[in-house]
Design a protein around this motif. Structure first.
Motif, PDB file in Angstrom:
ATOM      1  N   VAL A   1      16.742  16.317 -36.246  1.00  0.00           N
ATOM      2  CA  VAL A   1      18.006  16.728 -35.628  1.00  0.00           C
ATOM      3  C   VAL A   1      17.951  16.685 -34.102  1.00  0.00           C
ATOM      4  O   VAL A   1      18.903  16.254 -33.444  1.00  0.00           O
ATOM      5  CB  VAL A   1      18.394  18.152 -36.108  1.00  0.00           C
ATOM      6  CG1 VAL A   1      19.608  18.657 -35.333  1.00  0.00           C
ATOM      7  CG2 VAL A   1      18.683  18.144 -37.601  1.00  0.00           C
ATOM      8  N   PHE A   2      16.836  17.096 -33.539  1.00  0.00           N
ATOM      9  CA  PHE A   2      16.786  17.281 -32.095  1.00  0.00           C
ATOM     10  C   PHE A   2      16.201  16.107 -31.312  1.00  0.00           C
ATOM     11  O   PHE A   2      16.220  16.109 -30.090  1.00  0.00           O
ATOM     12  CB  PHE A   2      16.028  18.571 -31.758  1.00  0.00           C
ATOM     13  CG  PHE A   2      16.730  19.804 -32.260  1.00  0.00           C
ATOM     14  CD1 PHE A   2      17.934  20.202 -31.698  1.00  0.00           C
ATOM     15  CD2 PHE A   2      16.212  20.543 -33.304  1.00  0.00           C
ATOM     16  CE1 PHE A   2      18.600  21.332 -32.164  1.00  0.00           C
ATOM     17  CE2 PHE A   2      16.870  21.677 -33.770  1.00  0.00           C
ATOM     18  CZ  PHE A   2      18.077  22.068 -33.200  1.00  0.00           C
ATOM     19  N   VAL A   3      15.694  15.092 -32.000  1.00  0.00           N
ATOM     20  CA  VAL A   3      15.252  13.900 -31.277  1.00  0.00           C
ATOM     21  C   VAL A   3      16.478  13.238 -30.662  1.00  0.00           C
ATOM     22  O   VAL A   3      17.460  12.960 -31.359  1.00  0.00           O
ATOM     23  CB  VAL A   3      14.542  12.898 -32.230  1.00  0.00           C
ATOM     24  CG1 VAL A   3      14.311  11.576 -31.518  1.00  0.00           C
ATOM     25  CG2 VAL A   3      13.221  13.461 -32.701  1.00  0.00           C
ATOM     26  N   PRO A   4      16.489  12.975 -29.352  1.00  0.00           N
ATOM     27  CA  PRO A   4      17.661  12.365 -28.707  1.00  0.00           C
ATOM     28  C   PRO A   4      17.998  10.997 -29.314  1.00  0.00           C
ATOM     29  O   PRO A   4      17.110  10.195 -29.597  1.00  0.00           O
ATOM     30  CB  PRO A   4      17.219  12.219 -27.245  1.00  0.00           C
ATOM     31  CG  PRO A   4      16.149  13.241 -27.067  1.00  0.00           C
ATOM     32  CD  PRO A   4      15.427  13.299 -28.388  1.00  0.00           C
ATOM     33  N   SER A   5      19.273  10.767 -29.502  1.00  0.00           N
ATOM     34  CA  SER A   5      19.719   9.484 -30.054  1.00  0.00           C
ATOM     35  C   SER A   5      19.281   8.313 -29.184  1.00  0.00           C
ATOM     36  O   SER A   5      18.986   7.227 -29.676  1.00  0.00           O
ATOM     37  CB  SER A   5      21.247   9.477 -30.195  1.00  0.00           C
ATOM     38  OG  SER A   5      21.668  10.428 -31.137  1.00  0.00           O
ATOM     39  N   SER A   6      19.242   8.542 -27.872  1.00  0.00           N
ATOM     40  CA  SER A   6      18.839   7.472 -26.956  1.00  0.00           C
ATOM     41  C   SER A   6      17.409   7.026 -27.212  1.00  0.00           C
ATOM     42  O   SER A   6      17.078   5.853 -27.061  1.00  0.00           O
ATOM     43  CB  SER A   6      18.991   7.925 -25.508  1.00  0.00           C
ATOM     44  OG  SER A   6      18.214   9.097 -25.263  1.00  0.00           O
ATOM     45  N   TRP A   7      16.559   7.964 -27.631  1.00  0.00           N
ATOM     46  CA  TRP A   7      15.181   7.620 -27.963  1.00  0.00           C
ATOM     47  C   TRP A   7      15.146   6.743 -29.218  1.00  0.00           C
ATOM     48  O   TRP A   7      14.423   5.756 -29.277  1.00  0.00           O
ATOM     49  CB  TRP A   7      14.353   8.880 -28.206  1.00  0.00           C
ATOM     50  CG  TRP A   7      14.072   9.689 -26.980  1.00  0.00           C
ATOM     51  CD1 TRP A   7      14.638   9.548 -25.742  1.00  0.00           C
ATOM     52  CD2 TRP A   7      13.170  10.799 -26.886  1.00  0.00           C
ATOM     53  NE1 TRP A   7      14.158  10.488 -24.884  1.00  0.00           N
ATOM     54  CE2 TRP A   7      13.248  11.278 -25.544  1.00  0.00           C
ATOM     55  CE3 TRP A   7      12.316  11.433 -27.788  1.00  0.00           C
ATOM     56  CZ2 TRP A   7      12.498  12.352 -25.107  1.00  0.00           C
ATOM     57  CZ3 TRP A   7      11.567  12.518 -27.346  1.00  0.00           C
ATOM     58  CH2 TRP A   7      11.650  12.967 -26.018  1.00  0.00           C
ATOM     59  N   LEU A   8      15.942   7.153 -30.208  1.00  0.00           N
ATOM     60  CA  LEU A   8      15.959   6.397 -31.470  1.00  0.00           C
ATOM     61  C   LEU A   8      16.507   4.982 -31.246  1.00  0.00           C
ATOM     62  O   LEU A   8      16.000   4.023 -31.823  1.00  0.00           O
ATOM     63  CB  LEU A   8      16.819   7.128 -32.503  1.00  0.00           C
ATOM     64  CG  LEU A   8      16.292   8.478 -33.002  1.00  0.00           C
ATOM     65  CD1 LEU A   8      17.316   9.145 -33.900  1.00  0.00           C
ATOM     66  CD2 LEU A   8      14.970   8.302 -33.743  1.00  0.00           C
ATOM     67  N   ALA A   9      17.538   4.872 -30.427  1.00  0.00           N
ATOM     68  CA  ALA A   9      18.153   3.561 -30.165  1.00  0.00           C
ATOM     69  C   ALA A   9      17.146   2.596 -29.551  1.00  0.00           C
ATOM     70  O   ALA A   9      17.181   1.385 -29.824  1.00  0.00           O
ATOM     71  CB  ALA A   9      19.364   3.717 -29.250  1.00  0.00           C
ATOM     72  N   LYS A  10      16.246   3.118 -28.739  1.00  0.00           N
ATOM     73  CA  LYS A  10      15.235   2.265 -28.108  1.00  0.00           C
ATOM     74  C   LYS A  10      14.230   1.713 -29.116  1.00  0.00           C
ATOM     75  O   LYS A  10      13.542   0.733 -28.850  1.00  0.00           O
ATOM     76  CB  LYS A  10      14.494   3.053 -27.023  1.00  0.00           C
ATOM     77  CG  LYS A  10      15.343   3.358 -25.796  1.00  0.00           C
ATOM     78  CD  LYS A  10      14.573   4.183 -24.784  1.00  0.00           C
ATOM     79  CE  LYS A  10      15.443   4.509 -23.581  1.00  0.00           C
ATOM     80  NZ  LYS A  10      14.733   5.372 -22.598  1.00  0.00           N
ATOM     81  N   LEU A  11      14.136   2.383 -30.276  1.00  0.00           N
ATOM     82  CA  LEU A  11      13.190   1.957 -31.306  1.00  0.00           C
ATOM     83  C   LEU A  11      13.755   0.882 -32.231  1.00  0.00           C
ATOM     84  O   LEU A  11      13.034   0.313 -33.045  1.00  0.00           O
ATOM     85  CB  LEU A  11      12.758   3.169 -32.147  1.00  0.00           C
ATOM     86  CG  LEU A  11      12.030   4.297 -31.402  1.00  0.00           C
ATOM     87  CD1 LEU A  11      11.769   5.461 -32.352  1.00  0.00           C
ATOM     88  CD2 LEU A  11      10.718   3.786 -30.808  1.00  0.00           C
ATOM     89  N   VAL A  12      15.065   0.604 -32.117  1.00  0.00           N
ATOM     90  CA  VAL A  12      15.696  -0.401 -32.982  1.00  0.00           C
ATOM     91  C   VAL A  12      15.141  -1.784 -32.625  1.00  0.00           C
ATOM     92  O   VAL A  12      15.206  -2.193 -31.463  1.00  0.00           O
ATOM     93  CB  VAL A  12      17.223  -0.386 -32.824  1.00  0.00           C
ATOM     94  CG1 VAL A  12      17.860  -1.500 -33.657  1.00  0.00           C
ATOM     95  CG2 VAL A  12      17.791   0.973 -33.216  1.00  0.00           C
TER      96      VAL A  12
END
Length: 388
Positions: free
Chosen positions: A21-32
């Protein structure tokens, strides 16, 4: 000791949930992965339809031409637009958005979500006559295809025309999938009836849930799609449209050797008993009157407001099969006339294939375009893209 073992997994689960829940979306987007968008163009994965991230990314690139439709998009053969344009190294790539049961109401919600990205966006929308049954899309087809994320975002969407948004929300509220979601249903009710205090109170959990659903969308985006089994074929490379139509005739003829109504042999073998029982069963039927026309008009209204450049494709029925079932020609012709007028009156272009009802190998089975039909669509799509 037992309590330690009992609470250990629970604590771990809570820690993992908090991390999600708390991992920033911007971090996840960089992993795509860099190739994820290109891979998803033919994946036809539900996660892509019901999310927003991949479609947001796709709409940023002029090379991607979305094709919206339903189950026909998965009927792959060498003449399928995705294969044709890739094989011939076209400057644009079809991006497939559709699966069985996706009709106007599903696409309405999707277009509303992305309305601010649709200005001057070229797209193709395949319209199937089977959508236009009397009562419109039923729960069985709506529930598995609608996007909870997109539905929750709708009341907060300030880009969509207010009257269109209200009509869309009212229509969504007729389905059990929305009725049974207490927060969503009450949120819509509060919005539509100007219950401002109630709406503001419900907005807090609604926006929190939107945040969770967006994270879920990103996590699914990180996962590799299942194998599509849609392999590129060079058979359509560097051919004229006349040559492709002849080639599609031969291709279809080989695959309908043991069936009636020019239906693919594999489909006919599987559906033979059902087809046998359908003789004369559709007398009195018609696609002329349906709630679907109202849902379709919402689509036209959203796209018109967005200044999208859309080519609508009017798919025929399999005339030989429909004649066999007793489905009246008038009930089909009235549909073709009405849908063309509706599209024209909204200022959009259409490719009309209604005269191909009895054209051998234009349809792959009883309802899906294929083979020669794909050739016509690829040609019309190319002309449309070159003109706009």
């Amino acid at each position: 000791m037992k309590k330690k073992y009992l609470f250990g997994p629970i604590i771990l689960a809570l820690v993992l949930f908090a991390g999600v829940v708390f991992v920033p979306s911007s971090w996840l987007a960089k992993l795509v992965p860099a190739d994820r968008l290109e891979e998803s163009a033919i994946s036809l994965e539900s996660n892509m339809f019901q999310g927003t991230y991949l479609q947001n990314e796709m709409l940023k690139h002029s090379k991607y031409i979305p094709i919206y439709g339903s189950s026909e998009l998965s009927r792959w053969d060498p003449f399928h637009p995705s294969n044709y344009f890739e094989t011939n190294a076209a400057a644009y790539t079809p991006y497939l958005i559709g699966k069985g049961g996706m009709t106007s109401i599903i696409h309405d919600l999707n277009f509303a979500t992305h309305v601010d990205q649709l200005k001057n966006k070229q797209m193709v929308i395949i319209v199937s006559p089977q959508w236009f049954v009397k009562n419109g899309t039923d729960e069985q087809h709506f529930a598995p295809n609608y996007s909870s994320l997109q539905a929750y975002q709708l009341p907060f969407n300030k880009e969509v025309d207010e009257q269109v948004k209200r009509k869309l929300m009212q229509r969504l509220m007729t389905y059990d999938a929305v009725k049974n979601d207490t927060i969503l249903y009450r949120l819509y009710d509060a919005y539509l009836n100007d219950k401002k205090v109630m709406f503001n109170n419900l907005s807090v959990p609604a926006k929190a849930y939107i945040s969770i659903l967006k994270k879920k969308d990103l996590y699914f985006t990180l996962l590799k799609d299942n194998s599509t089994n849609r392999h590129q074929s060079d058979a359509v490379k560097d051919k004229t449209w006349k040559e492709l139509r002849a080639q599609a005739n031969t291709y279809g003829e080989k695959r309908t050797q043991h069936s009636k109504f020019y239906i693919d042999d594999k489909v006919y073998k599987h559906k033979k008993d059902y087809i046998k029982g359908m003789e004369g069963k559709n007398k009195g039927h018609s696609y002329a009157e349906s709630l679907e026309y109202d849902d379709f008009q919402l689509m036209l209204d959203i796209l018109k407001q967005a200044d999208a450049e859309a080519l609508f494709v009017i798919i025929p029925v399999n005339g030989a099969y429909y004649d066999y079932t007793g489905f009246p020609k008038k009930g089909r012709q009235d549909y073709y006339t009405r849908i063309k007028k509706q599209i024209h009156d909204s200022g959009f272009t259409y490719a009309d294939y209604s005269e191909h009802e009895h054209d051998p190998y234009f349809m792959r089975d009883t309802i899906h375009i294929g083979w020669k039909g794909w050739v016509y669509l690829s040609e019309d799509m190319q002309k449309f893209l070159e003109l706009h």
